[in-house]
Scaffold this motif. Structure first.
Motif, PDB file in Angstrom:
ATOM      1  N   SER A 174      91.640   6.363  54.725  1.00  0.00           N
ATOM      2  CA  SER A 174      90.278   5.843  54.816  1.00  0.00           C
ATOM      3  C   SER A 174      89.446   6.617  55.820  1.00  0.00           C
ATOM      4  CB  SER A 174      90.305   4.358  55.192  1.00  0.00           C
ATOM      5  OG  SER A 174      90.846   4.189  56.479  1.00  0.00           O
ATOM      6  N   ASN A 175      88.167   6.464  55.710  1.00  0.00           N
ATOM      7  CA  ASN A 175      87.237   7.160  56.598  1.00  0.00           C
ATOM      8  C   ASN A 175      86.933   6.335  57.844  1.00  0.00           C
ATOM      9  OD1 ASN A 175      86.482   9.774  55.966  1.00  0.00           O
ATOM     10  ND2 ASN A 175      85.275   9.122  54.217  1.00  0.00           N
ATOM     11  N   LEU A 176      87.961   5.796  58.479  1.00  0.00           N
ATOM     12  CA  LEU A 176      87.798   5.053  59.716  1.00  0.00           C
ATOM     13  C   LEU A 176      88.244   5.936  60.876  1.00  0.00           C
ATOM     14  CD1 LEU A 176      89.356   1.658  58.536  1.00  0.00           C
ATOM     15  CD2 LEU A 176      86.926   2.243  58.655  1.00  0.00           C
ATOM     16  N   ASN A 177      87.749   5.626  62.050  1.00  0.00           N
ATOM     17  CA  ASN A 177      88.065   6.458  63.213  1.00  0.00           C
ATOM     18  C   ASN A 177      89.567   6.564  63.456  1.00  0.00           C
ATOM     19  OD1 ASN A 177      85.394   6.980  63.765  1.00  0.00           O
ATOM     20  ND2 ASN A 177      85.157   5.207  65.118  1.00  0.00           N
ATOM     21  N   LYS A 178      90.307   5.500  63.136  1.00  0.00           N
ATOM     22  CA  LYS A 178      91.743   5.507  63.390  1.00  0.00           C
ATOM     23  C   LYS A 178      92.543   6.078  62.230  1.00  0.00           C
ATOM     24  CE  LYS A 178      91.686   1.574  66.583  1.00  0.00           C
ATOM     25  NZ  LYS A 178      92.201   0.217  66.857  1.00  0.00           N
ATOM     26  N   ASP A 179      91.880   6.468  61.166  1.00  0.00           N
ATOM     27  CA  ASP A 179      92.605   6.900  59.976  1.00  0.00           C
ATOM     28  C   ASP A 179      91.855   8.026  59.278  1.00  0.00           C
ATOM     29  OD1 ASP A 179      94.655   6.875  58.161  1.00  0.00           O
ATOM     30  OD2 ASP A 179      93.800   5.309  56.918  1.00  0.00           O
ATOM     31  N   ASN A 180      91.374   8.963  60.051  1.00  0.00           N
ATOM     32  CA  ASN A 180      90.593  10.077  59.529  1.00  0.00           C
ATOM     33  C   ASN A 180      91.473  11.324  59.501  1.00  0.00           C
ATOM     34  OD1 ASN A 180      88.100  10.110  58.418  1.00  0.00           O
ATOM     35  ND2 ASN A 180      86.969  10.324  60.324  1.00  0.00           N
ATOM     36  N   VAL A 181      92.466  11.357  58.655  1.00  0.00           N
ATOM     37  CA  VAL A 181      93.470  12.412  58.674  1.00  0.00           C
ATOM     38  C   VAL A 181      92.990  13.613  57.866  1.00  0.00           C
ATOM     39  CG1 VAL A 181      95.825  12.991  58.076  1.00  0.00           C
ATOM     40  CG2 VAL A 181      95.300  10.741  58.978  1.00  0.00           C
ATOM     41  N   ASN A 182      92.929  14.750  58.520  1.00  0.00           N
ATOM     42  CA  ASN A 182      92.406  15.962  57.883  1.00  0.00           C
ATOM     43  C   ASN A 182      93.482  16.652  57.057  1.00  0.00           C
ATOM     44  OD1 ASN A 182      90.858  16.055  60.895  1.00  0.00           O
ATOM     45  ND2 ASN A 182      89.594  16.196  59.084  1.00  0.00           N
ATOM     46  N   VAL A 183      93.739  16.148  55.858  1.00  0.00           N
ATOM     47  CA  VAL A 183      94.786  16.736  55.028  1.00  0.00           C
ATOM     48  C   VAL A 183      94.359  18.062  54.430  1.00  0.00           C
ATOM     49  CG1 VAL A 183      95.783  14.483  54.531  1.00  0.00           C
ATOM     50  CG2 VAL A 183      94.078  15.438  52.974  1.00  0.00           C
ATOM     51  N   GLY A 184      93.058  18.265  54.248  1.00  0.00           N
ATOM     52  CA  GLY A 184      92.597  19.486  53.593  1.00  0.00           C
ATOM     53  C   GLY A 184      92.333  20.648  54.517  1.00  0.00           C
ATOM     54  N   VAL A 185      92.405  20.421  55.827  1.00  0.00           N
ATOM     55  CA  VAL A 185      92.093  21.476  56.779  1.00  0.00           C
ATOM     56  C   VAL A 185      93.105  22.614  56.724  1.00  0.00           C
ATOM     57  CG1 VAL A 185      93.356  20.531  58.755  1.00  0.00           C
ATOM     58  CG2 VAL A 185      91.262  21.852  59.129  1.00  0.00           C
ATOM     59  N   ALA A 186      94.273  22.366  56.138  1.00  0.00           N
ATOM     60  CA  ALA A 186      95.245  23.449  55.965  1.00  0.00           C
ATOM     61  C   ALA A 186      94.687  24.548  55.071  1.00  0.00           C
ATOM     62  CB  ALA A 186      96.536  22.898  55.364  1.00  0.00           C
ATOM     63  N   TYR A 187      93.759  24.185  54.190  1.00  0.00           N
ATOM     64  CA  TYR A 187      93.164  25.169  53.284  1.00  0.00           C
ATOM     65  C   TYR A 187      91.891  25.775  53.848  1.00  0.00           C
ATOM     66  CZ  TYR A 187      96.416  24.055  49.552  1.00  0.00           C
ATOM     67  OH  TYR A 187      97.548  23.914  48.799  1.00  0.00           O
ATOM     68  N   ASN A 188      91.005  24.960  54.390  1.00  0.00           N
ATOM     69  CA  ASN A 188      89.733  25.490  54.872  1.00  0.00           C
ATOM     70  C   ASN A 188      89.030  24.494  55.776  1.00  0.00           C
ATOM     71  OD1 ASN A 188      88.353  23.709  52.853  1.00  0.00           O
ATOM     72  ND2 ASN A 188      89.188  25.206  51.410  1.00  0.00           N
ATOM     73  N   GLN A 189      87.986  25.005  56.424  1.00  0.00           N
ATOM     74  CA  GLN A 189      87.138  24.195  57.279  1.00  0.00           C
ATOM     75  C   GLN A 189      85.682  24.438  56.899  1.00  0.00           C
ATOM     76  OE1 GLN A 189      88.470  24.247  61.627  1.00  0.00           O
ATOM     77  NE2 GLN A 189      89.393  26.116  60.842  1.00  0.00           N
ATOM     78  N   ASN A 190      84.828  23.498  57.256  1.00  0.00           N
ATOM     79  CA  ASN A 190      83.395  23.676  57.048  1.00  0.00           C
ATOM     80  C   ASN A 190      82.813  24.345  58.284  1.00  0.00           C
ATOM     81  OD1 ASN A 190      83.631  22.359  54.595  1.00  0.00           O
ATOM     82  ND2 ASN A 190      83.138  20.358  55.452  1.00  0.00           N
ATOM     83  N   VAL A 191      82.769  25.658  58.265  1.00  0.00           N
ATOM     84  CA  VAL A 191      82.248  26.454  59.378  1.00  0.00           C
ATOM     85  C   VAL A 191      81.207  27.402  58.806  1.00  0.00           C
ATOM     86  CG1 VAL A 191      82.784  28.091  61.210  1.00  0.00           C
ATOM     87  CG2 VAL A 191      84.452  26.331  60.583  1.00  0.00           C
ATOM     88  N   SER A 192      79.925  27.071  59.030  1.00  0.00           N
ATOM     89  CA  SER A 192      78.827  27.863  58.452  1.00  0.00           C
ATOM     90  C   SER A 192      79.055  28.048  56.948  1.00  0.00           C
ATOM     91  CB  SER A 192      78.720  29.223  59.140  1.00  0.00           C
ATOM     92  OG  SER A 192      78.470  29.056  60.516  1.00  0.00           O
ATOM     93  N   GLY A 193      79.337  26.944  56.303  1.00  0.00           N
ATOM     94  CA  GLY A 193      79.672  26.969  54.887  1.00  0.00           C
ATOM     95  C   GLY A 193      81.115  26.550  54.724  1.00  0.00           C
ATOM     96  N   ILE A 194      81.957  27.484  54.328  1.00  0.00           N
ATOM     97  CA  ILE A 194      83.377  27.185  54.156  1.00  0.00           C
ATOM     98  C   ILE A 194      84.196  28.391  54.586  1.00  0.00           C
ATOM     99  CG2 ILE A 194      83.238  27.857  51.701  1.00  0.00           C
ATOM    100  CD1 ILE A 194      85.476  25.823  51.161  1.00  0.00           C
ATOM    101  N   LEU A 195      85.148  28.166  55.444  1.00  0.00           N
ATOM    102  CA  LEU A 195      86.022  29.228  55.939  1.00  0.00           C
ATOM    103  C   LEU A 195      87.452  28.838  55.626  1.00  0.00           C
ATOM    104  CD1 LEU A 195      86.426  31.861  57.538  1.00  0.00           C
ATOM    105  CD2 LEU A 195      86.569  30.472  59.615  1.00  0.00           C
ATOM    106  N   SER A 196      88.136  29.662  54.842  1.00  0.00           N
ATOM    107  CA  SER A 196      89.473  29.324  54.366  1.00  0.00           C
ATOM    108  C   SER A 196      90.564  30.059  55.132  1.00  0.00           C
ATOM    109  CB  SER A 196      89.606  29.651  52.874  1.00  0.00           C
ATOM    110  OG  SER A 196      88.875  28.736  52.098  1.00  0.00           O
TER     111      SER A 196
END
Length: 492
Positions: free
Chosen positions: A280-302
């Protein structure tokens, strides 16, 4: 979408990661609950069990940007290419240079046993309340969770039975069935023994679990059937794959409709999902599972981009093309980015989505492959199952899919081909190559969107030969230091 309650009050379970005898860990802070006080009501068992589900999001089972299972099976194989403009996280996995001291490859070993310890705590304490139908279902879910985590371990840290002629008799893993911080278990004598234990837990769960539970974030009879089809496929018992897989398909026939497919990955529908780890999108349960692939840095940085050879296999008519891949610039260079786990509809939080742990599409592919390899092959049914899946990926109401007509080896290869496309970026590819006893052979393309660039894999990064010892990951050295009964895998 319904969400599981996030368990933080049961922080005693954080002790499960410490497999040592230091008496400091025998004392619980006054603010925390011990089994003797927490296991007093059925509702409390449910709270602890939800904590076991949540443990799948611990670093780095399906959380984090290095070694997460959401990317591990693809970065080790040929679906991805390292983006040198990124942080080059988990480079040792991509380069197959891991060793027992390299913790960055994956923390699956400790993370999976963390899940197992939470499940075992429930199973150890079942006798604290009357054994009602409610508690029977609790027991079944806990056993299924324990089996699933052990399967992920044995797939990574031991040989796969179908991998080679000696695989079934090679060393298994430690199958842990009780919570004891002081336990020092040995590895099973053979892989076959470990698989038998996994199957026994799943079979017992199947007999006791509810047909449906109140949210898709919990296991039920249909999802356990699906997991049995997966485990039996890896074991090479194709008749059993068919037996349990067909039951799963009958109970849940949708592979994820074409019109819904993009929204599955945006968490706007559960169509085709058999077991999902809710996030869920709660402060205690905001797990970044997709960050292993990319981040939103000036668009998308993979960190890793889609291998161009794989990218070209996704046709314009394939709904997976837009669901899985986004072509966008990073520092003025266009790349093909994996967006399968990037964001959910209506959220501004990147890389936070539910984890699709098991989908019905995989079960269709499991059963189709099994029909080609069973004691009594049924290629007609195999083709039918494959065409059902392809119709929802390539066909629309305006332009229906024309069913394929492959036979024999061409049909089996078509099933393998569709498996790669369907399950790309879902922790399947490396394990499928390993299961089939094949080599990893990466393409000659670079990381740019058109396959250009000077970073194409060469030399030792090009091929991992079939049977290479690195198909079996090393047991982490710190685990062996704590438990001398563990035997390190050959080659390390």
């Amino acid at each position: 979408m319904k969400k599981i309650v996030n368990i933080s009050i049961l922080s005693l379970t954080t002790l499960f990661l410490h497999q040592c005898s230091d008496e400091r860990f025998d004392i619980l802070p006054n603010s925390q609950d011990a089994p003797s006080t927490i296991f007093t009501t059925e509702a409390n068992y449910r709270l602890v069990l939800d904590g076991a589900y949540d443990a799948f999001k611990s670093p780095t089972y399906y959380n984090g940007d290095t070694g997460s299972s959401i990317i591990l099976g693809d970065v080790l194989a040929d679906n991805l290419i390292l983006n040198t403009q990124g942080r080059q996280s988990n480079k040792s996995a991509y380069e197959w240079s891991y060793n027992p001291q390299t913790g960055a490859v994956t923390a699956l070993y400790s993370s999976a046993y963390f899940v197992i310890s939470r499940a075992n705590t429930i199973l150890d304490n079942l006798n604290k309340v009357p054994y009602t139908d409610y508690m029977k279902n609790i027991e079944a879910e806990a056993k299924a969770i324990r089996a699933i985590a052990h399967f992920d371990l044995v797939r990574a840290y031991a040989k796969i039975p179908t991998q080679s002629s000696d695989a079934s008799s090679s060393l298994g893993i430690a199958y842990v069935t009780t919570f004891d911080p002081n336990i020092k278990p040995s590895r099973d004598a053979t892989v076959s023994i470990t698989y038998d234990k996994i199957i026994a837990d799943l079979q017992d769960a199947l007999a006791k679990i509810n047909t449906s539970n109140e949210t898709n974030g919990r296991l039920n009879k249909t999802s356990v059937l699906g997991f049995l089809s997966r485990v039996y496929l890896y074991k090479g018992d194709y008749d059993k794959v068919i037996e349990f897989g067909e039951q799963c398909i009958s109970a849940y026939p949708s592979v994820g409709r074409n019109a819904n497919f993009v929204n599955i990955w945006r968490d706007a529908t559960d169509d085709g999902e058999l077991f999902t780890i809710l996030n869920s999108n709660l402060n205690k349960d905001n797990v970044n599972v997709g960050v292993a692939y990319n981040q939103n840095v000036s668009g998308i940085l993979s960190e890793y981009n889609v291998n161009y050879d794989l990218f070209t296999k996704y046709l314009d008519s394939d709904v997976r093309t837009s669901a899985y891949v986004l072509r966008a610039d990073s520092d003025s260079t266009p790349f093909n980015h994996v967006v399968k786990h990037r964001t959910r509809i209506g959220s501004s939080v990147g890389q936070v989505v539910d984890i699709k742990f098991l989908r019905s599409a995989e079960v269709y592919l499991n059963v189709a492959e099994a029909y080609m390899k069973a004691s009594a092959p049924n290629p007609v049914r195999a083709l039918q199952l494959l065409n059902i899946l392809r119709a929802e990926r390539y066909g629309t109401t305006a332009s229906p899919y024309v069913p394929g007509t492959e036979t024999g080896t061409d049909l089996l290869n078509a099933i393998y081909y569709e498996r790669r496309l369907e399950l790309a970026f879902e922790n399947d590819r490396f394990w499928t190559i390993k299961r089939l006893g094949q080599s990893v052979v990466r393409s000659d393309f670079g990381s740019a969107a058109d396959g250009g660039g000077g970073d194409a894999p060469t030399g030792a990064l090009k091929t991992l030969p079939a049977g290479n010892f690195r198909f079996v990951l090393p047991i982490p050295q710190d685990a062996i230091n704590l438990n001398p009964n563990l035997i390190q895998n050959s080659g390390y």
